[in-house]
Design a protein around this motif. Structure first.
Motif, short mmCIF file in Angstrom:
data_model
loop_
_atom_site.label_atom_id
_atom_site.label_comp_id
_atom_site.label_asym_id
_atom_site.label_seq_id
_atom_site.Cartn_x
_atom_site.Cartn_y
_atom_site.Cartn_z
N ASP A 63 -45.85 28.05 0.57
CA ASP A 63 -45.11 27.49 -0.57
C ASP A 63 -43.63 27.45 -0.22
OD1 ASP A 63 -44.27 30.09 -0.70
OD2 ASP A 63 -45.26 30.55 -2.60
N ALA A 64 -42.80 27.23 -1.21
CA ALA A 64 -41.37 27.07 -0.96
C ALA A 64 -40.75 28.33 -0.37
CB ALA A 64 -40.66 26.70 -2.26
N ALA A 65 -41.35 29.50 -0.59
CA ALA A 65 -40.79 30.76 -0.12
C ALA A 65 -41.24 31.14 1.29
CB ALA A 65 -41.15 31.89 -1.08
N THR A 66 -42.18 30.39 1.86
CA THR A 66 -42.73 30.75 3.16
C THR A 66 -42.75 29.54 4.07
OG1 THR A 66 -44.97 30.40 2.28
CG2 THR A 66 -44.13 32.64 2.28
N GLU A 67 -42.70 29.78 5.38
CA GLU A 67 -42.64 28.69 6.34
C GLU A 67 -44.04 28.25 6.76
OE1 GLU A 67 -40.78 29.89 9.97
OE2 GLU A 67 -41.96 31.71 10.15
N ARG A 68 -44.11 26.99 7.15
CA ARG A 68 -45.36 26.46 7.68
C ARG A 68 -45.48 26.87 9.15
NH1 ARG A 68 -46.41 21.70 10.44
NH2 ARG A 68 -44.31 20.89 10.01
N ILE A 69 -46.69 27.25 9.55
CA ILE A 69 -46.96 27.49 10.96
C ILE A 69 -48.24 26.77 11.35
CG2 ILE A 69 -45.87 29.78 10.95
CD1 ILE A 69 -48.92 30.78 11.40
N PRO A 255 -51.67 51.29 -6.04
CA PRO A 255 -51.84 49.92 -6.55
C PRO A 255 -50.56 49.26 -7.05
CG PRO A 255 -52.81 51.52 -8.05
CD PRO A 255 -52.49 52.25 -6.79
N ASP A 256 -49.54 50.03 -7.41
CA ASP A 256 -48.32 49.44 -7.97
C ASP A 256 -47.10 49.61 -7.08
OD1 ASP A 256 -49.66 48.68 -10.38
OD2 ASP A 256 -49.55 50.78 -11.03
N ASP A 257 -47.31 49.97 -5.81
CA ASP A 257 -46.19 50.29 -4.93
C ASP A 257 -46.32 49.51 -3.63
OD1 ASP A 257 -44.43 51.55 -3.06
OD2 ASP A 257 -44.39 53.34 -4.33
N PHE A 258 -45.55 48.42 -3.48
CA PHE A 258 -45.69 47.56 -2.30
C PHE A 258 -45.34 48.31 -1.02
CE2 PHE A 258 -44.22 44.59 0.89
CZ PHE A 258 -45.25 43.65 0.89
N GLY A 259 -44.26 49.07 -1.02
CA GLY A 259 -43.86 49.77 0.19
C GLY A 259 -44.92 50.75 0.67
N ARG A 260 -45.49 51.51 -0.26
CA ARG A 260 -46.53 52.47 0.13
C ARG A 260 -47.81 51.76 0.55
NH1 ARG A 260 -46.60 57.26 -4.26
NH2 ARG A 260 -47.71 58.36 -2.59
N ASP A 301 -47.16 38.87 -4.27
CA ASP A 301 -46.01 38.54 -5.12
C ASP A 301 -44.83 38.12 -4.26
OD1 ASP A 301 -47.46 39.28 -7.42
OD2 ASP A 301 -46.94 41.39 -7.11
N ALA A 302 -44.24 36.97 -4.57
CA ALA A 302 -43.14 36.43 -3.77
C ALA A 302 -41.97 37.39 -3.67
CB ALA A 302 -42.69 35.09 -4.34
N ARG A 303 -41.74 38.19 -4.69
CA ARG A 303 -40.60 39.11 -4.67
C ARG A 303 -40.72 40.16 -3.56
NH1 ARG A 303 -43.59 40.91 -9.24
NH2 ARG A 303 -44.45 43.02 -8.93
N ASP A 304 -41.95 40.37 -3.05
CA ASP A 304 -42.17 41.37 -2.01
C ASP A 304 -42.05 40.81 -0.59
OD1 ASP A 304 -42.63 43.51 -3.79
OD2 ASP A 304 -44.70 42.86 -4.10
N LEU A 305 -41.82 39.52 -0.44
CA LEU A 305 -41.73 38.93 0.90
C LEU A 305 -40.62 39.55 1.74
CD1 LEU A 305 -42.50 35.22 0.03
CD2 LEU A 305 -43.84 36.65 1.59
N ASN A 326 -47.36 33.78 0.83
CA ASN A 326 -47.42 34.24 -0.55
C ASN A 326 -48.69 33.69 -1.19
OD1 ASN A 326 -45.51 33.41 -3.54
ND2 ASN A 326 -46.85 35.16 -3.16
N VAL A 327 -49.79 34.46 -1.07
CA VAL A 327 -51.10 34.04 -1.57
C VAL A 327 -51.80 35.24 -2.19
CG1 VAL A 327 -51.38 32.15 0.09
CG2 VAL A 327 -52.17 34.46 0.70
#
Length: 343
Positions: A63-69, A255-260, A301-305, A326-327
């Motif tokens: 999507d707009a937040a990620t590059e095509r490969i 489940p609620d902690d992206f870093g962990r 979630d795009a915010r975690d990219l 972002n999928v």
């Protein structure tokens, strides 16, 4: 069946993969090699086709937040390619690549089973009796189907039925990824090899997916945590790591902690590829986390990219090919999934 290239003489084969980004020229990296298949993780998708003598799969993953490969698979053997029903494929005498598209429908299990069985039939007919690696890109992966069942669970029923019907001919389930995509329907692409080359591995930190309890669906996911392609003459072993997430045993953790979740995912991969785990499977050698390449990172979630990219920069080599998307992930409480190749 239409063949577009002649058959190949018996040569030592080596399968390789790399990523191409917009503006880059793949020709320098394919010099002296043949393309077995291309997969574009792009902004829109189309049914797989043959392009310049090799399968081309175009998926809606960026999507707009990620590059095509574009993921390019090459071999040092001559390639022949063709079509068989809805499948496009290529083979080099030692490795096989095929792809198929399942259009959006209310319930997927029957069409998934049929697509898998068609791929198995073609592999078997051409002599590639050992599945090596599978990718399943599923639109609205955790949304409901027409009967109210989660789409991924619906998909898993059809896939399991296909493996069950072929259990007398296929000795084991290979490494696989089941991940969301940005358009309805399912895009599938597979690698296979000659009998006896693939060794399927499980992870000591995780319950084998095919043994998950019934609370995860009527049929468990059908895949191994990794597959090792043992070397032919003059080639080195390659380990294909399945899509891996923050699961310990069969439970989602943090489940609620992206870093962990990132930390657990990377720890799972580190344990999976380690010399200790290969020895547990009767294999010599082993890898480190830093050996992972052709890494694909799927972020819900795009915010975690940005955080995903930072974790990858710390974990992997500076020259490793890494792409983030972002999928959706296969459980609603999973925030990230990572796959790659060790060689």
């Amino acid at each position: 069946m239409t063949l577009t290239h002649p058959g190949a003489p018996a040569l030592t084969a080596a399968l390789d993969c790399f990523f191409v980004r917009p503006g880059e020229d793949e020709r320098a990296r394919t010099a002296g090699r043949q393309v077995l298949g291309r997969v574009t993780y792009g902004h829109s998708g189309r049914p797989p086709t043959l392009h310049n003598g090799a399968p081309l799969v175009r998926t809606a993953m960026a999507d707009a937040a990620t590059e095509r490969i574009t993921e390019v698979w090459t071999t040092d053997r001559p390639v022949r390619s063709g079509r068989d029903g809805g499948l496009v494929y290529a083979e080099d005498g030692e490795h096989f690549f095929c792809a198929v598209r399942i259009d959006a429908c209310g319930v997927y299990r029957d069409t998934v089973r049929q697509a898998y069985e068609a791929a198995f039939t073609l592999m078997w007919r051409l002599g590639y009796t050992e599945p090596l690696r599978m990718w399943n890109l599923v639109g609205d992966i955790t949304g409901p189907n027409a009967q109210g069942m989660e789409t991924y669970r619906d998909f898993c029923v059809g896939r399991a039925q296909a493996f069950e019907s072929w259990s007398d001919r296929i000795g084991g389930m290979p490494a696989a990824t089941g991940i969301g995509s940005l358009r309805p329907g399912i895009d599938l692409y597979f690698l296979a090899c000659r009998t006896g080359r693939a060794r399927h591995l499980e992870n000591p930190r995780q319950t084998p997916a095919h043994r998950y309890p019934a609370r995860y669906g009527p049929k468990s996911p059908s895949f191994a945590r990794a597959t090792l392609l043992e070397p032919g003459s003059g080639t080195r072993p390659v380990l294909y790591v399945s899509g891996t997430a923050s699961i310990v045993g069969d439970d989602t953790v943090h489940p609620d902690d992206f870093g962990r979740q990132c930390a657990v995912t990377l720890a799972n991969i580190e344990a999976l590829v380690s010399p200790e785990n290969l020895a547990r499977h009767g294999l010599a050698g082993g890898f480190r986390l830093a050996d992972l390449d052709c890494v694909k990172v799927y972020v819900r979630d795009a915010r975690d990219l940005p955080a995903a990219r930072a974790h990858c920069a710390e974990a992997f080599r500076a020259d490793a090919d890494v792409a983030c998307f972002n999928v959706g992930v296969c459980r609603p409480d999973l925030l990230v999934e990572i796959e790659g190749i060790c060689r």
